[in-house]
Design an enzyme around this catalytic site. Structure first.
Site, short mmCIF file in Angstrom:
data_model
loop_
_atom_site.label_atom_id
_atom_site.label_comp_id
_atom_site.label_asym_id
_atom_site.label_seq_id
_atom_site.Cartn_x
_atom_site.Cartn_y
_atom_site.Cartn_z
N LEU A 180 0.79 23.85 14.04
CA LEU A 180 -0.02 23.45 14.75
C LEU A 180 1.02 24.05 16.55
O LEU A 180 2.21 23.99 15.74
CB LEU A 180 -0.17 22.36 15.13
CG LEU A 180 -0.86 21.57 13.99
CD1 LEU A 180 -0.67 19.53 14.30
CD2 LEU A 180 -2.07 21.48 14.55
N ASP A 181 0.08 24.52 16.94
CA ASP A 181 0.98 24.89 17.82
C ASP A 181 2.20 23.71 19.04
O ASP A 181 1.93 22.72 18.46
CB ASP A 181 0.20 25.60 19.18
CG ASP A 181 0.19 27.08 18.99
OD1 ASP A 181 0.03 27.65 18.18
OD2 ASP A 181 -1.25 26.97 18.92
N TRP A 182 2.91 24.34 19.31
CA TRP A 182 4.28 23.04 20.32
C TRP A 182 3.22 21.81 21.52
O TRP A 182 3.27 21.19 21.24
CB TRP A 182 5.02 23.59 20.94
CG TRP A 182 4.63 23.80 22.14
CD1 TRP A 182 4.21 25.42 22.15
CD2 TRP A 182 4.34 23.66 23.19
NE1 TRP A 182 4.11 26.08 23.42
CE2 TRP A 182 4.19 24.47 23.91
CE3 TRP A 182 5.09 22.62 24.04
CZ2 TRP A 182 4.22 24.14 25.70
CZ3 TRP A 182 4.92 21.97 25.36
CH2 TRP A 182 4.02 22.95 25.67
#
Length: 194
Positions: free
Chosen positions: A43-45
């Site tokens: 999951l992206d930041w």
């Protein structure tokens, strides 16, 4: 070595890895003190929600490889209210960069989902309403949901993954984790002996 299977509610601003790239980044090691487990996918930041971690390479491969087409469901808070045409385009696939997305299940949520406030909160503009979409994909290209909603004119402001295959985030609070139950492993159609 015993296999570990962990479900984690990744908060906003946390990298989906244990190694720190710079002092300003918060990583999984701030939350999970379990050696030798790794995120299944990522999951992206700036995204939140369900992240699976394991030291079982077979399960990691089965969930991450596109050939198996495991569903991932997201709640995307978007700027403005998407119309029927935008939702239809998301459902049938859109061009993002040099790629056409696979068909997806997409529906406008009639009520805002019960999610806590994000820290920091999304940008709020009094004259521009927001809406929530539920999007289920079987592929996981880089920043795909955000690129898809932007391509049809409704940029994503907040993104929460709520399920992977049959595993649900449910009421796990941001920053909390727990082991998957044997029943949850069965729901993935997986047993460690496979």
């Amino acid at each position: 070595m015993n296999n570990r299977y962990i479900i984690f509610h990744k908060p906003y601003g946390v990298l989906s890895q244990f190694t720190q790239e710079s002092p300003k980044h918060i990583t999984l090691k701030e939350y999970i003190n379990v050696p030798n487990v790794y995120a299944v996918g990522r999951l992206d930041w700036d995204s939140e929600g369900l992240l699976l971690l394991t030291n079982d390479g077979q399960l990691q491969h089965r969930l991450a490889h596109p050939r198996f087409g495991h569903q991932r469901t997201y709640w995307a808070q978007v700027e403005r209210i998407p119309d029927v045409d935008a939702i239809r385009k998301l459902q049938t696939g859109v061009e993002i960069q040099d790629y056409r997305t696979a068909p997806a299940q997409v529906r406008l949520l009639l009520e805002e989902p019960l999610v806590g406030q994000r820290t920091p909160p999304i940008r709020f503009r009094q004259n521009i309403p927001t809406a929530w979409l539920e999007m289920t994909l079987t592929e996981g290209k880089n920043r795909q949901v955000r690129r898809m909603t932007a391509a049809v004119g409704f940029p994503t402001l907040r993104l929460i993954r709520v399920s992977i295959a049959n595993i649900q985030l449910q009421d796990l609070a941001p920053g909390q984790w727990r082991e998957l139950t044997p029943l949850e492993l069965t729901k993935l159609n997986y047993s460690p002996e496979n």
